[in-house]
Scaffold this active site. Sequence first.
Site, PDB file in Angstrom:
ATOM      1  CG  LEU A 103      -1.851  -1.205   1.344  1.00 41.43           C
ATOM      2  CD1 LEU A 103      -2.763  -1.048   2.545  1.00 41.43           C
ATOM      3  CD2 LEU A 103      -2.678  -1.388   0.085  1.00 41.43           C
ATOM      4  N   GLY A 118       2.970  -5.598   7.692  1.00 45.57           N
ATOM      5  CA  GLY A 118       2.058  -4.502   7.999  1.00 45.57           C
ATOM      6  C   GLY A 118       1.092  -4.193   6.887  1.00 45.57           C
ATOM      7  CG  ASP A 119       2.027  -1.225   4.091  1.00 45.61           C
ATOM      8  OD1 ASP A 119       3.040  -1.866   4.429  1.00 45.61           O
ATOM      9  OD2 ASP A 119       2.093  -0.117   3.529  1.00 45.61           O
ATOM     10  CD  GLU A 120       6.216  -5.599   3.288  1.00 41.39           C
ATOM     11  OE1 GLU A 120       6.488  -6.817   3.248  1.00 41.39           O
ATOM     12  OE2 GLU A 120       7.032  -4.723   3.622  1.00 41.39           O
TER      13      GLU A 120
END
Length: 555
Positions: A419, A460-462
Amino acid sequence: MKSLSGVGIRIQIALATAVLVVALAGAMSYVIGQRSTNDLMKQIGTGMSDIALQMADELDRTMWTHRGEVAVLSTLRALRNLDDIDQVNVLISRLQHELSIFTWIGVLDAEGNVVAATGDILLGKNISARPIYQYGSKEVFIGDVHDAKLLAKEFPTPTGEPLQFVDIAAPLLNDAGHFNGVLATHLSWEWANIVRRSLFSGLGLHRNVDIFVISANGTILLAPDIVMRGQTLELDIFDEARKSHVGWKIAEWPDGKDYLTGFGPADGHLDYAGLGWSVLARQNVETALTPVTELRTDILGVGLGLAALFSLIAWWGAGYVVGPLVKIAHAAGQLKRGEIDNLPDVTGAREINILSHSLRSLVIKLTEKDTALGEMKHIAHHDPLTGLGNRLALDVYLEHALAQANRQRSRLGILALDLDDFKLINDRLGHAAGDEVLCEVARRLRRCVRGGDLAARIGGDEMVIVAHLGDGGEQEVRVFAERILGDIVMPFITGGHRASINVSIGIGIYPEHAMSADTLLEKADQALYVAKSKGKHCYVIYGEEQRNQNSGSRA
């Protein structure tokens, strides 16, 4: 304890049951009350901030609308040239009739003389010293709320309090483009009460809610008590509202009482910058928590009633307890030694039947450990926040997927997603909002993937998607990546805020780019790095940048 030693077992059981039920009811009352208090305060607090924000937004929208109306009217030829005062009077009278919110409408000439006015109020007066002329002669002007000094006698109120107005004015330019006067209006501040009533009904959890509109310097412009209007509000939470924050707190007000207070800024609408107002919505804490107090009382009342009931049942059933308990204990020993496979169904008092049935069910459930272990395995393979697969699930799935693709001579697409600027969401809206965004992204990814594909969150945002490709190969994975980009870019609504987020995608394809799981993931990560460097919110297939460069050099 010695005094109880001489009491029969039936009375002891009855007393123990009563004490246990009362203690349980007390504990439930405390725990549920505490939990309900926190949940209810959060729910009501969020509602307070939503009410404040809605009120602020509606105030700004209304001011923007009426400013636009005045600006449009100032372009009418009859008003601009002032060559037919009778027609001007007809126009402004018609405007006041259609929009009664305009208490007074006047047309001033270039020197500030009132040459036309509704009701002939202030007709012939020179008001060039008033802000409505001084500012309105330069541009479309909206003034802050003020008392009707010039019009106080014309519009008396039952309470004796002077009416309050908002000035809206616009310059009049004649056909030659020269300044020729000012279209001046007084907008009755009573419209703010109309806005408040149209938005808020005072029902449900948000009953007895007070709404305040505060000016930039802390003066109370709108309050439920007319006595408070015009006073200066000294409240720490007001400073947060002036900083364009939206939220809620428990604050002590000047009356010494604690209120759940929501706050929101009136920071303008579109090209209208606003006047620096803030809106506060409050509800007395005691009033807000009335449902919790009633719930605690109900729990304690029910607990006392159940204590008396169960005490009688326990006293009556104690005579049936000892014999069946011996049978159960003997059967438990046989089960331990492996002489029987399950406990017998022992009958007796209601509690004995429940105990016997529960123990039998427990033994059956223990034999179902394989199913339970399977459920635990499911939990171990899924991310608790988003419900997507985790890194362990990705490793296991990718190993099997590669084996299947090798057997069937088919292709796999490995999509590494990250993201873009997700940290800004956490920094600006908080980690709770960030978690909501991650969950919504996960839901959208699940809509995109097909049956048999895997979407996993590995950091996390992966995130990583393993997609089975058909004969289309690279073209198919391009279409898939485009669909993901289109779905993710759609706005999110979280905590009353509108948020947008982008995603970068790196793609590795089996078997073209690599044969092993680790190498495929590495190739996808390398492509993701290229996508990030290209400006984000795009996808890159591993190696295509090199191919493009080679093609360019040959050309």
